[in-house]
Design an enzyme around this catalytic site. Sequence first.
Site, mmCIF file in Angstrom:
data_model
loop_
_atom_site.group_PDB
_atom_site.id
_atom_site.type_symbol
_atom_site.label_atom_id
_atom_site.label_comp_id
_atom_site.label_asym_id
_atom_site.label_seq_id
_atom_site.Cartn_x
_atom_site.Cartn_y
_atom_site.Cartn_z
ATOM 1 N N PRO A 168 0.826 -1.210 0.000
ATOM 2 C CG PRO A 168 -0.623 -1.490 1.794
ATOM 3 C CD PRO A 168 0.698 -1.938 1.275
ATOM 4 C CD GLU A 169 3.120 2.743 -4.293
ATOM 5 O OE1 GLU A 169 3.336 3.893 -4.715
ATOM 6 O OE2 GLU A 169 3.307 1.727 -4.976
ATOM 7 N NE ARG A 210 19.300 15.536 -0.053
ATOM 8 C CZ ARG A 210 19.011 14.554 0.781
ATOM 9 N NH1 ARG A 210 19.447 13.352 0.549
ATOM 10 N NH2 ARG A 210 18.305 14.802 1.867
#
Length: 271
Positions: free
Chosen positions: A2-3, A147
């Site tokens: 599940p997201e 990043r």
Amino acid sequence: MPELPEVETIARQLRARGIEGREIGSAQVNWERTVAPLTAATFSKQVCGVTITQISRVGKWILFSLSSGQTLMIHLRMAGRFSMEPGAHDRLILRLSDGLSLYYRDTRKFGRWRLVDDPEVILSKLGPDALTRKFTLSYFTETLRKRQRKIKPLILDQAIVAGLGNIYADEALWESKIHPERVSNTLNDAELKNLFKAIKHVLRVGVKNRGTSLGKGKTNYRDVEGETGGHRAEVKAYGRGGQPCKRCKTPLKKTVVAQRGTHFCPSCQLR
DNA sequence: GAAGACCTGCTA
DNA sequence: TAGCAGGTCTTC
């Protein structure tokens, strides 16, 4: 499995089922590690006689606010689900007021129920939830520019943005035509904006469709009512390796990026 | 970063 | 029977 969209669907259905406002009469823990680091006995003692006052969601966490002042934080990990009916692999059962029971089912036993005094201890480690106003384009742009990491593992990192998992990460990258191995600080303003919008878009549509169910069987996603998610038909990239791209007809590729299966169009998602 | 650990079940 | 799965954590 599940997201964000699946977890949001479940939280909404638990509210619709009237779990809020109910008292926990007793808790039956069938797999002790589910409540680690507490023991089953300590967990049961602490939630017994307590009322679930509010159900909410942050990222992939479901939060039960309790009348005791504590918070029950539930992470479904790969295969956790809820049901109002008993079934195989029920790892934890809450007996609630008026004879209602809530069954937590988890074939793979990865899910965790954390009983905490202050949810911030866990939530402060997360980046902004992808569907809240805290997740802004300027935050996203500034964070990714700092990043130098492949974009896919970056957007999967819950400390950067909370809610995306492997399906919706592939979907957002396909939607914004960005190769999953692009290095974050090489993305230009237009690409960052497209990706930001795509993340919000795929998650919103996923919620509207009550999540994504793929495969079959006991580890497949089901909501509280036992239904599969309707988003499967809308998936453009995930699980479609070898099938034609829905934009340009080029067969999609399946590779591995940062140890995760990754699906993309080699023609319209440029490095 | 990458690899292993945590788990079970499905598919090839 | 081996390999893989929607997630995260720990340990190189």
